[in-house]
Motif scaffolding. Sequence first.
Motif, PDB file in Angstrom:
ATOM      1  N   ALA A  57      13.954  35.237  14.963  1.00 11.68           N
ATOM      2  CA  ALA A  57      14.918  35.810  15.899  1.00 11.68           C
ATOM      3  C   ALA A  57      14.191  36.392  17.105  1.00 11.68           C
ATOM      4  O   ALA A  57      13.227  37.140  16.964  1.00 11.68           O
ATOM      5  N   GLY A  58      14.624  36.025  18.286  1.00 16.89           N
ATOM      6  CA  GLY A  58      14.038  36.531  19.516  1.00 16.89           C
ATOM      7  C   GLY A  58      12.765  35.831  19.944  1.00 16.89           C
ATOM      8  O   GLY A  58      12.186  36.155  20.976  1.00 16.89           O
ATOM      9  N   SER A  59      12.310  34.869  19.187  1.00 17.22           N
ATOM     10  CA  SER A  59      11.080  34.148  19.504  1.00 17.22           C
ATOM     11  C   SER A  59      11.357  33.044  20.518  1.00 17.22           C
ATOM     12  O   SER A  59      12.415  32.421  20.498  1.00 17.22           O
ATOM     13  N   THR A  60      10.409  32.837  21.413  1.00 21.63           N
ATOM     14  CA  THR A  60      10.540  31.725  22.350  1.00 21.63           C
ATOM     15  C   THR A  60       9.874  30.462  21.806  1.00 21.63           C
ATOM     16  O   THR A  60      10.069  29.390  22.347  1.00 21.63           O
ATOM     17  N   LEU A  61       9.104  30.619  20.745  1.00 22.96           N
ATOM     18  CA  LEU A  61       8.436  29.473  20.120  1.00 22.96           C
ATOM     19  C   LEU A  61       9.425  28.774  19.185  1.00 22.96           C
ATOM     20  O   LEU A  61      10.017  29.399  18.308  1.00 22.96           O
ATOM     21  N   THR A  62       9.604  27.492  19.398  1.00 21.51           N
ATOM     22  CA  THR A  62      10.565  26.749  18.580  1.00 21.51           C
ATOM     23  C   THR A  62       9.862  26.054  17.418  1.00 21.51           C
ATOM     24  O   THR A  62       8.640  25.913  17.407  1.00 21.51           O
ATOM     25  N   ILE A  63      10.648  25.589  16.489  1.00 24.11           N
ATOM     26  CA  ILE A  63      10.111  24.918  15.295  1.00 24.11           C
ATOM     27  C   ILE A  63       9.466  23.579  15.641  1.00 24.11           C
ATOM     28  O   ILE A  63       8.616  23.078  14.897  1.00 24.11           O
ATOM     29  N   GLY A  64       9.817  23.011  16.789  1.00 21.82           N
ATOM     30  CA  GLY A  64       9.237  21.741  17.199  1.00 21.82           C
ATOM     31  C   GLY A  64       7.738  21.822  17.477  1.00 21.82           C
ATOM     32  O   GLY A  64       7.009  20.851  17.269  1.00 21.82           O
ATOM     33  N   VAL A  65       7.265  22.977  17.936  1.00 21.39           N
ATOM     34  CA  VAL A  65       5.844  23.131  18.259  1.00 21.39           C
ATOM     35  C   VAL A  65       4.967  23.024  17.005  1.00 21.39           C
ATOM     36  O   VAL A  65       4.041  22.213  16.968  1.00 21.39           O
ATOM     37  N   PRO A  66       5.220  23.802  15.943  1.00 21.63           N
ATOM     38  CA  PRO A  66       4.377  23.632  14.755  1.00 21.63           C
ATOM     39  C   PRO A  66       4.556  22.280  14.071  1.00 21.63           C
ATOM     40  O   PRO A  66       3.606  21.752  13.487  1.00 21.63           O
ATOM     41  N   ILE A  67       5.734  21.684  14.170  1.00 17.79           N
ATOM     42  CA  ILE A  67       5.933  20.350  13.593  1.00 17.79           C
ATOM     43  C   ILE A  67       5.065  19.337  14.342  1.00 17.79           C
ATOM     44  O   ILE A  67       4.363  18.526  13.728  1.00 17.79           O
ATOM     45  N   GLY A  68       5.082  19.391  15.655  1.00 21.98           N
ATOM     46  CA  GLY A  68       4.247  18.497  16.457  1.00 21.98           C
ATOM     47  C   GLY A  68       2.765  18.716  16.192  1.00 21.98           C
ATOM     48  O   GLY A  68       1.999  17.761  16.050  1.00 21.98           O
ATOM     49  N   ALA A  69       2.358  19.981  16.116  1.00 22.99           N
ATOM     50  CA  ALA A  69       0.952  20.290  15.832  1.00 22.99           C
ATOM     51  C   ALA A  69       0.558  19.785  14.448  1.00 22.99           C
ATOM     52  O   ALA A  69      -0.544  19.243  14.268  1.00 22.99           O
ATOM     53  N   ALA A  70       1.436  19.929  13.472  1.00 28.94           N
ATOM     54  CA  ALA A  70       1.146  19.462  12.108  1.00 28.94           C
ATOM     55  C   ALA A  70       0.990  17.943  12.082  1.00 28.94           C
ATOM     56  O   ALA A  70       0.114  17.416  11.380  1.00 28.94           O
ATOM     57  N   ILE A  71       1.804  17.238  12.842  1.00 31.79           N
ATOM     58  CA  ILE A  71       1.699  15.779  12.892  1.00 31.79           C
ATOM     59  C   ILE A  71       0.366  15.365  13.508  1.00 31.79           C
ATOM     60  O   ILE A  71      -0.314  14.467  12.999  1.00 31.79           O
ATOM     61  N   ILE A  72      -0.023  16.033  14.590  1.00 29.72           N
ATOM     62  CA  ILE A  72      -1.297  15.702  15.245  1.00 29.72           C
ATOM     63  C   ILE A  72      -2.477  16.024  14.324  1.00 29.72           C
ATOM     64  O   ILE A  72      -3.372  15.195  14.135  1.00 29.72           O
ATOM     65  N   ILE A  73      -2.478  17.202  13.736  1.00 32.17           N
ATOM     66  CA  ILE A  73      -3.568  17.588  12.834  1.00 32.17           C
ATOM     67  C   ILE A  73      -3.598  16.679  11.605  1.00 32.17           C
ATOM     68  O   ILE A  73      -4.661  16.263  11.141  1.00 32.17           O
ATOM     69  N   GLY A  74      -2.413  16.335  11.087  1.00 32.59           N
ATOM     70  CA  GLY A  74      -2.344  15.414   9.957  1.00 32.59           C
ATOM     71  C   GLY A  74      -2.929  14.049  10.295  1.00 32.59           C
ATOM     72  O   GLY A  74      -3.624  13.438   9.476  1.00 32.59           O
ATOM     73  N   SER A  75      -2.682  13.580  11.511  1.00 26.46           N
ATOM     74  CA  SER A  75      -3.257  12.297  11.948  1.00 26.46           C
ATOM     75  C   SER A  75      -4.778  12.384  12.008  1.00 26.46           C
ATOM     76  O   SER A  75      -5.470  11.436  11.619  1.00 26.46           O
ATOM     77  N   TRP A  76      -5.303  13.497  12.490  1.00 29.52           N
ATOM     78  CA  TRP A  76      -6.756  13.691  12.518  1.00 29.52           C
ATOM     79  C   TRP A  76      -7.327  13.682  11.107  1.00 29.52           C
ATOM     80  O   TRP A  76      -8.374  13.080  10.857  1.00 29.52           O
ATOM     81  N   LEU A  77      -6.640  14.370  10.193  1.00 30.55           N
ATOM     82  CA  LEU A  77      -7.112  14.421   8.805  1.00 30.55           C
ATOM     83  C   LEU A  77      -7.085  13.035   8.157  1.00 30.55           C
ATOM     84  O   LEU A  77      -8.011  12.671   7.421  1.00 30.55           O
ATOM     85  N   LEU A  78      -6.036  12.273   8.411  1.00 25.52           N
ATOM     86  CA  LEU A  78      -5.962  10.912   7.867  1.00 25.52           C
ATOM     87  C   LEU A  78      -7.064  10.028   8.450  1.00 25.52           C
ATOM     88  O   LEU A  78      -7.642   9.207   7.736  1.00 25.52           O
ATOM     89  N   THR A  79      -7.364  10.216   9.732  1.00 20.97           N
ATOM     90  CA  THR A  79      -8.464   9.469  10.353  1.00 20.97           C
ATOM     91  C   THR A  79      -9.783   9.838   9.688  1.00 20.97           C
ATOM     92  O   THR A  79     -10.607   8.969   9.388  1.00 20.97           O
ATOM     93  N   GLY A  80      -9.983  11.131   9.456  1.00 15.57           N
ATOM     94  CA  GLY A  80     -11.193  11.582   8.769  1.00 15.57           C
ATOM     95  C   GLY A  80     -11.300  11.003   7.370  1.00 15.57           C
ATOM     96  O   GLY A  80     -12.393  10.621   6.925  1.00 15.57           O
ATOM     97  N   TRP A  81     -10.175  10.927   6.659  1.00 15.47           N
ATOM     98  CA  TRP A  81     -10.162  10.354   5.320  1.00 15.47           C
ATOM     99  C   TRP A  81     -10.565   8.882   5.376  1.00 15.47           C
ATOM    100  O   TRP A  81     -11.352   8.406   4.559  1.00 15.47           O
TER     101      TRP A  81
END
Length: 103
Positions: A57-81
């Motif tokens: 409540a009252g946050s300007t940060l939306t749920i889309g930002v951590p979802i997008g970051a998780a997808i990018i970081i997950g792609s990096w981890l899969l590349t590392g694997w």
Amino acid sequence: MSAEIYRKVRANPRFSELEGKRSRFAYMLSAVVLITYYAMMMLVAFAPEVMRTPISAGSTLTIGVPIGAAIIIGSWLLTGWFVSRSNGEFDRLNNEIIQEATK
């Protein structure tokens, strides 16, 4: 390497096993990445209210930002694997096959 060694490598049944394992692994990782990216794009296109929901409540940060970051970081981890498995298991099998062919 000579043409004779290439022929021996391709004739080795372990070479087919290596090709199959490497291809299946690459296709599986590609599918995971593509599905997650396209799922996010579909969510943005057809349910944008979900992505613009504030984290708290009252946050300007939306749920889309951590979802997008998780997808990018997950792609990096899969590349590392993939790189780790390629430099380990797949290279070991490849070297064994070449050693057998050069005997």
